[in-house]
Design a protein around this motif. Structure first.
Motif, PDB file in Angstrom:
ATOM      1  N   GLN A 275       0.867  -1.075   0.269  1.00  0.00           N
ATOM      2  CA  GLN A 275       0.014  -0.087  -0.460  1.00  0.00           C
ATOM      3  C   GLN A 275       0.642   1.206   0.231  1.00  0.00           C
ATOM      4  OE1 GLN A 275      -3.783   0.605   1.508  1.00  0.00           O
ATOM      5  NE2 GLN A 275      -3.294   2.337   3.158  1.00  0.00           N
ATOM      6  N   ARG A 276       1.658   1.088   0.783  1.00  0.00           N
ATOM      7  CA  ARG A 276       2.707   2.381   0.701  1.00  0.00           C
ATOM      8  C   ARG A 276       3.424   2.836  -0.662  1.00  0.00           C
ATOM      9  NH1 ARG A 276       5.262   0.227   4.616  1.00  0.00           N
ATOM     10  NH2 ARG A 276       6.439  -1.276   4.093  1.00  0.00           N
ATOM     11  N   GLU A 277       3.641   1.440  -1.401  1.00  0.00           N
ATOM     12  CA  GLU A 277       3.940   1.742  -2.845  1.00  0.00           C
ATOM     13  C   GLU A 277       3.392   2.655  -3.753  1.00  0.00           C
ATOM     14  OE1 GLU A 277       7.422  -1.469  -3.708  1.00  0.00           O
ATOM     15  OE2 GLU A 277       5.479  -1.916  -3.318  1.00  0.00           O
ATOM     16  N   SER A 278       1.989   1.854  -3.308  1.00  0.00           N
ATOM     17  CA  SER A 278       0.836   2.544  -4.792  1.00  0.00           C
ATOM     18  C   SER A 278       0.263   3.290  -4.052  1.00  0.00           C
ATOM     19  CB  SER A 278      -0.495   1.046  -4.163  1.00  0.00           C
ATOM     20  OG  SER A 278       0.125  -0.039  -4.471  1.00  0.00           O
ATOM     21  N   LEU A 279       0.289   4.160  -2.960  1.00  0.00           N
ATOM     22  CA  LEU A 279      -0.525   5.882  -2.925  1.00  0.00           C
ATOM     23  C   LEU A 279       1.155   6.453  -2.770  1.00  0.00           C
ATOM     24  CD1 LEU A 279      -2.030   4.884   0.611  1.00  0.00           C
ATOM     25  CD2 LEU A 279      -3.005   4.903  -1.640  1.00  0.00           C
ATOM     26  N   HIS A 280       2.272   6.173  -2.592  1.00  0.00           N
ATOM     27  CA  HIS A 280       3.204   6.897  -3.021  1.00  0.00           C
ATOM     28  C   HIS A 280       3.250   7.431  -4.789  1.00  0.00           C
ATOM     29  CE1 HIS A 280       6.108   6.317   0.759  1.00  0.00           C
ATOM     30  NE2 HIS A 280       5.188   7.156   0.953  1.00  0.00           N
ATOM     31  N   ALA A 281       2.864   5.847  -5.627  1.00  0.00           N
ATOM     32  CA  ALA A 281       2.198   6.334  -6.549  1.00  0.00           C
ATOM     33  C   ALA A 281       1.408   7.248  -7.197  1.00  0.00           C
ATOM     34  CB  ALA A 281       2.534   5.057  -7.568  1.00  0.00           C
ATOM     35  N   LEU A 282       0.522   7.373  -6.133  1.00  0.00           N
ATOM     36  CA  LEU A 282      -1.218   8.012  -6.623  1.00  0.00           C
ATOM     37  C   LEU A 282      -1.036   9.761  -5.884  1.00  0.00           C
ATOM     38  CD1 LEU A 282      -3.451   5.333  -5.908  1.00  0.00           C
ATOM     39  CD2 LEU A 282      -2.739   6.399  -8.170  1.00  0.00           C
ATOM     40  N   GLY A 283       0.411   9.730  -5.344  1.00  0.00           N
ATOM     41  CA  GLY A 283       1.067  11.242  -4.830  1.00  0.00           C
ATOM     42  C   GLY A 283       0.143  11.395  -3.432  1.00  0.00           C
ATOM     43  N   VAL A 284      -0.251  10.261  -2.495  1.00  0.00           N
ATOM     44  CA  VAL A 284       0.453  10.266  -1.260  1.00  0.00           C
ATOM     45  C   VAL A 284       1.395  10.224  -0.424  1.00  0.00           C
ATOM     46  CG1 VAL A 284      -1.527   9.385   0.951  1.00  0.00           C
ATOM     47  CG2 VAL A 284      -2.457   9.817  -1.328  1.00  0.00           C
ATOM     48  N   ALA A 285       1.138  11.452   0.202  1.00  0.00           N
ATOM     49  CA  ALA A 285       3.088  11.493   0.509  1.00  0.00           C
ATOM     50  C   ALA A 285       2.750  12.275   2.343  1.00  0.00           C
ATOM     51  CB  ALA A 285       4.026  12.164  -0.139  1.00  0.00           C
ATOM     52  N   GLY A 286       3.528  11.534   2.895  1.00  0.00           N
ATOM     53  CA  GLY A 286       3.710  11.819   4.730  1.00  0.00           C
ATOM     54  C   GLY A 286       4.482  12.647   5.068  1.00  0.00           C
ATOM     55  N   GLY A 287       4.617  13.637   4.033  1.00  0.00           N
ATOM     56  CA  GLY A 287       5.597  14.825   5.105  1.00  0.00           C
ATOM     57  C   GLY A 287       5.116  16.388   5.263  1.00  0.00           C
ATOM     58  N   ARG A 288       5.481  16.774   6.454  1.00  0.00           N
ATOM     59  CA  ARG A 288       5.342  17.505   6.905  1.00  0.00           C
ATOM     60  C   ARG A 288       4.817  18.821   5.733  1.00  0.00           C
ATOM     61  NH1 ARG A 288       5.933  17.506  12.539  1.00  0.00           N
ATOM     62  NH2 ARG A 288       6.081  20.031  12.981  1.00  0.00           N
ATOM     63  N   PRO A 289       4.471  19.439   6.345  1.00  0.00           N
ATOM     64  CA  PRO A 289       4.013  21.151   5.512  1.00  0.00           C
ATOM     65  C   PRO A 289       5.096  21.991   6.133  1.00  0.00           C
ATOM     66  CG  PRO A 289       2.168  21.068   7.610  1.00  0.00           C
ATOM     67  CD  PRO A 289       2.722  20.323   6.999  1.00  0.00           C
ATOM     68  N   PRO A 290       5.219  22.960   4.583  1.00  0.00           N
ATOM     69  CA  PRO A 290       6.307  23.712   5.565  1.00  0.00           C
ATOM     70  C   PRO A 290       6.590  25.077   6.766  1.00  0.00           C
ATOM     71  CG  PRO A 290       5.618  24.686   3.562  1.00  0.00           C
ATOM     72  CD  PRO A 290       5.063  23.411   3.609  1.00  0.00           C
TER      73      PRO A 290
END
Ligand SMILES: C[S@@+](CC[C@H](N)C(=O)[O-])C[C@H]1O[C@@H](n2cnc3c(N)ncnc32)[C@H](O)[C@@H]1O
Length: 337
Positions: A275-290
């Motif tokens: 799921q991690r690979e799939s969601l990353h490929a679909l633009g779901v990222a867990g990075g903090r906002p600036p």
């Protein structure tokens, strides 16, 4: 009857032994079965669908990629297989761009009754519609397709595990025929007494049937999964009730689930991702906002922070991110490549 406890059906008496497949079928889907209850699955456990609207958003983007590959058909199907209360199909329809939404047809395939307040655009069906052009998506369906459990006896022979409505188990006949072949091919058991396997054959069949209803497009199954070489030595059959893991008791009081041998379900051309690979490929990222956003637009910063937390949960190692995505394109290129 006085002094007699009852299983999930009036017909299953306390002393009667059944294989786990028949027992779970009755306990989950019988007249008084767990999945017939009004509170639905969300009353007992959280899937990715409930964890965050980011999940439906990602599936909507996947549907848009499928739509592009199909050449923007006049009618674009989205089938939510094992739909619970239709939460995913509702979220996906809401997240589509208007031009795609105008051509989209949403289907919820579910054994339980249609919820009264469901979006009227969603068709509620007991079986997948035939001849779909679009995307069939099965989130946490296959782990609830009942299977037999096998356990190795002291002589090293795999036998079917039998169970009573109170969850007491004993060993039955040796595993034979197609079930023995499935074990030998997909989950060979060592000759050590007590080692166990869940015989995934009914899931392979169920997935092949569901996937075959997609004429052109994509079929995706998402679930707790394991693959050959890394099977759990004692299986994974367990129960869930009201948010807690419990002993698997087939009396209709709890969910009964076992992780899925997704590699055994895979049809021709299928690919298995996390799921991690799939969601990353679909633009779901867990990075903090600036941090600078906090001073320029505090409300947007708080929203982005919440979104980052939800994305992290959906992609977490040791959690939802480890789920398997079985991706089967039909007549289109793999949209996750
Ligand atoms: C764990 S719930 C998942 C619900 C939803 N997909 C989600 O992710 O929140 C599994 C659902 O599959 C449904 N189900 C199981 N077998 C089915 C079948 N053969 N046809 C349709 N629905 C089925 C159950 O009734 C249950 O609502």
């Amino acid at each position: 009857m006085a002094g007699e406890t009852r299983g999930a059906t009036a017909g299953w008496t306390a002393g009667e032994w059944r294989g786990w497949r028949a027992a779970a079928q009755e306990a989950l889907y019988g007249e008084q079965g767990f999945y017939r209850r009004p509170e639905g699955p969300a009353g007992h456990f959280r899937t990715s669908v409930h964890a965050s609207p980011l999940f439906a958003g990602a599936v909507a983007r996947l549907l848009c990629r499928v739509d592009e590959s199909l050449g923007r058909p006049a009618s674009l199907g989205f089938v939510d297989m094992g739909a619970g209360r239709g939460e995913l199909v509702t979220g996906v329809l809401a997240a589509l761009p208007p031009e795609v939404a105008a051509r989209a047809r949403g289907y919820a395939v579910e054994l339980a009754d249609r919820p009264a307040d469901l979006d009227h655009r969603v068709e509620w069906l007991a079986e997948p519609p035939g001849g779909v052009t679009g995307l069939l998506f099965a989130n946490e369906w296959l782990d609830n397709v009942p299977v037999e459990v096998a356990e190795v006896d002291p002589a090293g022979v795999p036998r079917l595990v039998l169970v009573r409505p109170d969850g007491t188990e004993r060993l039955g006949e040796p595993v034979t025929g197609a079930e023995a072949e499935w074990l030998a091919r997909w989950w060979p058991l060592p000759p050590e007494a007590g080692t166990r396997a869940e015989i995934g054959l009914p899931r392979d069949t169920a997935w092949a049937a569901a996937g075959s209803t997609v004429d052109r497009g994509l079929a995706v199954a998402v679930d707790y999964a394991h693959t050959a070489g890394a099977r759990p030595p004692f299986g994974t059959l367990t129960g869930f009730r009201a948010g807690r893991e419990t002993a698997p008791v087939p009396d209709g009081s709890c969910d009964l689930t076992a992780h899925v041998a997704l590699d055994a379900c895979a049809g021709p051309g299928a690919r298995l991702l996390t799921q991690r690979e799939s969601l990353h490929a679909l633009g779901v990222a867990g990075g903090r906002p600036p941090l600078s956003l906090a001073s320029t637009d505090p409300a947007a910063y708080v929203r982005a922070l919440a979104g980052a937390g939800e994305a992290a949960e959906l992609t977490a190692t040791g959690g939802l991110g480890d789920f398997g995505w079985l991706v089967e394109p039909r007549g289109i290129p793999d949209p996750l490549r």
